[in-house]
Design an enzyme around this catalytic site. Structure first.
Site, short mmCIF file in Angstrom:
data_model
loop_
_atom_site.label_atom_id
_atom_site.label_comp_id
_atom_site.label_asym_id
_atom_site.label_seq_id
_atom_site.Cartn_x
_atom_site.Cartn_y
_atom_site.Cartn_z
N SER A 177 0.71 -1.23 -0.09
CA SER A 177 0.00 -0.12 0.13
C SER A 177 0.82 1.21 0.10
O SER A 177 0.29 2.37 -0.44
CB SER A 177 -1.04 -0.13 1.28
OG SER A 177 -0.18 -0.20 2.35
N HIS A 205 -5.53 -3.31 -2.72
CA HIS A 205 -5.12 -2.40 -3.85
C HIS A 205 -4.78 -3.20 -5.26
O HIS A 205 -4.58 -2.43 -6.38
CB HIS A 205 -3.77 -1.63 -3.40
CG HIS A 205 -3.80 -0.88 -2.18
ND1 HIS A 205 -4.10 0.41 -2.40
CD2 HIS A 205 -3.44 -1.08 -0.84
CE1 HIS A 205 -4.36 1.12 -1.33
NE2 HIS A 205 -3.83 0.15 -0.33
N LYS A 237 -11.59 1.09 -1.90
CA LYS A 237 -10.76 1.44 -2.74
C LYS A 237 -11.11 1.44 -4.38
O LYS A 237 -11.98 2.33 -4.58
CB LYS A 237 -9.16 0.73 -2.54
CG LYS A 237 -8.81 1.19 -1.25
CD LYS A 237 -7.92 0.37 -0.41
CE LYS A 237 -7.60 1.03 0.73
NZ LYS A 237 -6.64 0.11 1.81
C1 LIG Z 1 -7.08 0.03 3.02
C2 LIG Z 1 -6.23 -1.28 3.66
C3 LIG Z 1 -6.88 -2.02 4.45
C4 LIG Z 1 -7.92 -1.53 5.40
O1 LIG Z 1 -9.14 -1.61 4.61
P1 LIG Z 1 -10.27 -0.56 5.27
O2 LIG Z 1 -11.36 -1.19 4.51
O3 LIG Z 1 -10.10 0.83 4.78
O4 LIG Z 1 -10.35 -0.95 6.78
C5 LIG Z 1 -6.37 -3.33 4.76
N1 LIG Z 1 -5.28 -3.69 4.11
C6 LIG Z 1 -4.71 -3.01 2.96
C7 LIG Z 1 -3.54 -3.47 2.42
C8 LIG Z 1 -5.00 -1.88 2.78
O5 LIG Z 1 -4.57 -0.92 1.86
#
Ligand SMILES: *Cc1c(COP(=O)(O)O)cnc(C)c1O
Length: 383
Positions: A177, A205, A237
């Site tokens: 990320s 992602h 995302k």
């Molecule tokens: C954003 C993210 C999360 C968390 O997801 P949310 O739904 O925003 O809590 C978990 N793992 C990764 C790799 C992320 O980028």
């Protein structure tokens, strides 16, 4: 307590690690309105530009008409509607797996899955750059934690060989990320087979972005459910909404329903949100031009940055970090861009390792070449 809090905050400020929020007043798009002023933003995870899509907004409104706003209970009591149920079926189809299970957030999905599957006699193997929620999940599980250097599968192999734990679970981000690079899943899967470990991929992602049909990192590598039995994805995302899921076998999902505490002891997502994600899955598949456009813009950004000698990382995803080193520097550059009407948040420790503070540029299918030119021009000037 107040004197403790004041000194904590002062230390944060002195180390250039103090965090602030910047409220804006319009939908999540490349232009954000702040105090009535437009800013060009490169920070969103809304990679396909779906957060403001009319079909998703309509689904939200119709979902609210049909089911009202709150789910009213947890899934195992009376919070589970046909909207949730249908979305789970569609996610199973989308990922080519037997079943899927909704979670309120990706953070909670990771906590729930890891603690349901492993305990104090087990071992968990994490890439050093895994998302914070996976580190927290591992800590909460009480399993022995091994953290291997980023994408260093040789060290992972040594750690696996050394462990005599009852069960071994390897967990990695699909796309990292903060760096935007991709896990070496084919080797991880091979090692897992050799050492009889289980594999979990957090593809927050990658989903919607990578692979010919947007199925993510696993599609890109042509990996199957047998290779990666536990797949976690999020809706906040590329799908432009909110929430998360885990997909896998019938046995896995039934086990999670029985014992994933962050699934059981929390209110079900609003049904309207489930309806919105259902619409998002359809739009992400139908409007393939969005994914194509995103990858065009990534290539455009990289070529333009190269010409201006702006240092990039080996990333071919929408996450394009520019490493600056010191937190003070990252903060200064971010502020200078802001003064030029451009928002790129400075990402500092502990989100990233010490001396690896950076600007994290993220691109969306809604950006255009002209906006990227403006960013590159401002960056060249400021750096
Ligand atoms: C954003 C993210 C999360 C968390 O997801 P949310 O739904 O925003 O809590 C978990 N793992 C990764 C790799 C992320 O980028």
């Amino acid at each position: 307590m107040n004197s403790f809090l004041r000194s904590f905050l002062q230390n944060r400020q002195q180390a250039a690690l103090y965090r602030t929020r910047q409220p804006h007043d319009n939908p999540q798009t490349p232009i954000l309105l702040i105090n009535g002023q437009p800013y060009l933003a490169f920070c969103s995870n809304d990679y396909l530009g779906l957060a403001n899509h009319p079909r998703l907004k309509t689904a939200w409104q119709q979902g609210a008409e049909k089911y009202a706003v709150g789910s009213g209970a947890s899934h195992l009591v009376t919070g589970h509607t046909n909207a949730h149920h249908a979305l789970e079926k569609e996610l199973a189809t989308y990922t080519g797996r037997e079943r899927a299970l909704l979670f309120s957030t990706g953070y909670m999905a990771n906590l729930g899955v890891v603690t349901a599957l492993i305990g104090r006699h087990d071992a968990v193997f994490l890439d050093k750059l895994n998302h914070a929620s996976l580190v927290d999940a591992a800590l909460l599980s009480r399993a022995k934690i091994y953290r291997y250097p980023h994408n260093d599968t040789q060290t992972l192999a040594l750690m696996l060989a050394k462990s005599s734990a009852q069960h071994k679970l390897i967990i990695t981000d699909g796309v990292f990320s903060m760096d935007g690079d991709i896990a070496n899943l084919p080797i991880i899967v091979k090692l897992a087979k050799k050492y009889q470990a289980w594999v979990m991929v957090d593809d927050a992602h990658g989903l919607g972005v990578l692979g010919n049909t947007g199925r993510g990192t696993l599609e890109m590598y042509r990996l199957e459910t047998e290779d990666v039995p536990i797949l976690m994805g999020t809706f906040g995302k590329a799908f432009g909404v909110f929430g998360a899921f885990v997909a896998g076998s019938e046995l896995l999902i039934e086990t999670l329903i029985q014992s994933a505490r962050s699934y059981i002891y929390t209110t079900a997502l609003p049904p309207a949100l489930a309806e919105t994600v259902r619409a998002s899955l359809i739009v992400a598949d139908e409007e393939t031009g969005r994914r194509k456009r995103l990858h065009e813009l990534i290539a455009y950004f990289r070529a333009a940055a190269l010409r201006e000698k702006i240092p990039l990382m080996e990333s071919f995803t929408p996450i394009q970090p520019i490493i600056l080193g010191k937190s003070e520097k990252a903060l200064m550059v971010s502020k200078a861009l802001y003064e030029r009407g451009i928002i790129v948040t400075a990402i500092r420790p502990p989100t990233v390792p010490q001396k690896m503070a950076r600007l994290r540029v993220t691109l969306s299918a809604l950006h255009n070449e002209n906006q990227i030119d403006k960013l590159i021009e401002a960056l060249a000037e400021v750096l």
